[in-house]
Design an enzyme around this catalytic site. Sequence first.
Site, PDB file in Angstrom:
ATOM      1  CG  PHE A 154      -1.920   1.179   1.109  1.00 39.08           C
ATOM      2  CD1 PHE A 154      -3.052   1.075   0.314  1.00 39.08           C
ATOM      3  CD2 PHE A 154      -1.687   2.381   1.766  1.00 39.08           C
ATOM      4  CE1 PHE A 154      -3.937   2.143   0.176  1.00 39.08           C
ATOM      5  CE2 PHE A 154      -2.563   3.455   1.645  1.00 39.08           C
ATOM      6  CZ  PHE A 154      -3.706   3.320   0.845  1.00 39.08           C
ATOM      7  CG  ASP A 239       5.580   3.512   1.818  1.00 39.30           C
ATOM      8  OD1 ASP A 239       5.582   4.083   2.921  1.00 39.30           O
ATOM      9  OD2 ASP A 239       4.572   3.426   1.092  1.00 39.30           O
ATOM     10  CE  LYS A 268      -0.164   5.367   8.100  1.00 37.85           C
ATOM     11  NZ  LYS A 268      -1.619   5.328   8.016  1.00 37.85           N
TER      12      LYS A 268
HETATM   13  C1  LIG Z   1       2.973   2.156   3.857  1.00 35.43           C
HETATM   14  C2  LIG Z   1       2.051   3.282   3.510  1.00 35.43           C
HETATM   15  N1  LIG Z   1       2.350   4.107   2.511  1.00 35.43           N
HETATM   16  C3  LIG Z   1       1.557   5.130   2.170  1.00 35.43           C
HETATM   17  C4  LIG Z   1       0.391   5.378   2.845  1.00 35.43           C
HETATM   18  C5  LIG Z   1      -0.492   6.523   2.442  1.00 35.43           C
HETATM   19  O1  LIG Z   1      -0.440   7.517   3.395  1.00 35.43           O
HETATM   20  P1  LIG Z   1      -1.561   8.699   3.400  1.00 35.43           P
HETATM   21  O2  LIG Z   1      -2.851   8.073   3.760  1.00 35.43           O
HETATM   22  O3  LIG Z   1      -1.030   9.660   4.434  1.00 35.43           O
HETATM   23  O4  LIG Z   1      -1.549   9.282   2.030  1.00 35.43           O
HETATM   24  C6  LIG Z   1       0.032   4.551   3.910  1.00 35.43           C
HETATM   25  C7  LIG Z   1      -1.233   4.763   4.650  1.00 35.43           C
HETATM   26  O5  LIG Z   1      -1.705   3.942   5.376  1.00 35.43           O
HETATM   27  C8  LIG Z   1       0.875   3.467   4.251  1.00 35.43           C
HETATM   28  O6  LIG Z   1       0.563   2.622   5.259  1.00 35.43           O
END
Ligand SMILES: Cc1ncc(COP(=O)(O)O)c(C=O)c1O
Length: 413
Positions: A154, A239, A268
């Site tokens: 994700f 990420d 986050k």
């Molecule tokens: C690993 C990872 N990357 C990216 C995101 C996306 O973040 P945002 O919701 O702040 O755009 C998330 C959100 O849960 C995530 O867990």
Amino acid sequence: MGREGCVGVHDRTVRSGGGSSAALMGTYARLPVAFVRGEGTRLWDDTGRVYLDFLSGIGVNNLGHCPPAVVAAIREQAGLLIHTSNLYRIPLQEKLAQRLVEGCFADRVFFCNSGAEANEAAIKLVRRYTQERDKGRERLQSGRFEVITAINSFHGRTLATLAATGQEKVQRGYDPLMPGFRHVPYNQPEAVERAITPATAAIMVEPIQGEAGIMIPDDGYLPALRAMADRHGLLLVLDEVQTGLGRTGRMWCHQWSGITPDIMTTAKSLASGLPMGACLATEEVARSFSPGSHGSTFGGTPLVSAAALATLEVLLDQGVLAGVEAKGAYLLDRLRALQQRHEMVKAVRGRGLMLAVELNSPAEEILGVCLSRGLLLSCQMGTVLRLLPPLTVTQEEMDQAVAILDGVLTDSY
Ligand SMILES: Cc1ncc(COP(=O)(O)O)c(C=O)c1O
């Protein structure tokens, strides 16, 4: 925690798909509860009920709700200067960038407002760096731009990051997807190797897959990806939006593996709940972003930077990070004991305070009962209960949460 007897309310609302306001777009199946106050691991709803928050706003409230030092910093900065734009120097943003690069691989930071935006910046940086580097190398003139990512990953919901994301349910209805991404099974370096083509520019993975249900790869996975990236002249992008900032017991999760990426993203909990994302990179790679090549109106405002600086001070200087590994080990132990008692629990796993209880059956119902008994968790992939408590959680709170879960599992047979 809380009052008993709300079981079923949760299901009704979730299944109706309704929100509490017809004026909102229906992007969320919200649970039937509205919180009005928070302190530490505790939340109070609008009827005065108290809940233990073991989700932390999906890994955002890592210092607990309303950490006093962050609240004070926000209050003070809000009275001085909230926003100026990135047309001018922002000393607090510069200070924050310095703090972030100290003690990690990165030399430079780009600030934005979310995890998805941080990943957008990373993907754009991959393209720009690779195109500049390969300029004049005739063999590569066709252009390397593809990013290999993992199935079930994700990375966000913007058009580029949803194409990077390895989940069909996130991508459904948004055809044509942006080209440039290949998805391979997670935790299988050989699958990445097989997917490399002359068009590949980078490998992008989460050090632990969060939304996929806390999938922890083998110790050799990230080192193998690093070696592969070096061998093939690719960038390694990590990420760390969910795993970073102490969640797993190290400041950055990849620090468990002994390797460093070329680019890393975070968001986050960076500003304890004010929106902030960041893309960090080595000098060599970051250099490809020149004035005008990327930007953000809100990225790194004085207000959010002040909140982030206060967050890092509490996390790093006041011993919060230092306590995460031991707390995580304790909670994992308690959850393993639960597994012994309940056949319904298929697996328990975690690193630091990023934990999962995988069930043999759908977890959504269990989640609703936990809510009705005052415990907030999330359900991933249908059968996984995810626990992301604040890093400030106490042993007593962990015992209370496990006791609630124990009772819910007992009553669910
Ligand atoms: C690993 C990872 N990357 C990216 C995101 C996306 O973040 P945002 O919701 O702040 O755009 C998330 C959100 O849960 C995530 O867990």
